[in-house]
Design an enzyme around this catalytic site. Sequence first.
Site, short mmCIF file in Angstrom:
data_model
loop_
_atom_site.label_atom_id
_atom_site.label_comp_id
_atom_site.label_asym_id
_atom_site.label_seq_id
_atom_site.Cartn_x
_atom_site.Cartn_y
_atom_site.Cartn_z
N ASP A 8 0.88 -1.17 0.00
CA ASP A 8 0.00 0.00 0.00
C ASP A 8 0.92 1.22 0.00
OD1 ASP A 8 -2.17 1.77 0.33
OD2 ASP A 8 -2.02 1.64 2.51
N GLU A 69 -1.57 -1.88 -4.54
CA GLU A 69 -2.80 -1.12 -4.70
C GLU A 69 -2.58 -0.05 -5.76
OE1 GLU A 69 -5.57 1.84 -2.07
OE2 GLU A 69 -4.77 0.07 -1.05
N HIS A 141 -2.38 1.00 7.37
CA HIS A 141 -1.51 0.86 6.20
C HIS A 141 -1.08 -0.60 6.04
CE1 HIS A 141 -1.30 5.15 5.58
NE2 HIS A 141 -1.04 5.30 6.86
#
Length: 165
Positions: A8, A69, A141
């Site tokens: 991420d 992502e 996160h």
Amino acid sequence: MIKIIGLDPGMSKTGWAIIRLEEKNNIKFLGGGTISTDGKLGVGERLHIIFEQLKKVIFLYSPNEAAVEKIFINKNPKSSLTLGYARAIAILILRMTDLPMNEYDANYIKKSITGNGHADKGQIIFMVKQIVKSSNIKCHHTADALATAICHAYTKNFCFMGIGS
């Protein structure tokens, strides 16, 4: 056994998580964390920190595949641009280490993990804890990176084809 790193990316905080696919469709959480950079540092220094820390994680865990992502366009163009820098560094280190990589939209990841493409951070944290049977995931996160790795396993059907065993 297949190990997947989920990422991420972010300039201030980059979440990472490693999973291993085991027998009987179990997903084992091997590790995760957040790479933080100080906003007072220059862009180059911050990107170097992200690069070096991700390199250490990859060499420590030796994943077989990666999931990242995808970028979303923020209302603030500067935020989107700096997010793009962090993503580029993540993708670069994956390429340099010859890791096959897939990218996933945030809504697709959320839907694959929670059944709701607009799930909030709390729902994601709750579900990833249930899936990997761990209560050690506290930072969103890390949870987002873990969700990305799990989404990749589901999308590639590793868990359902017995490949993890």
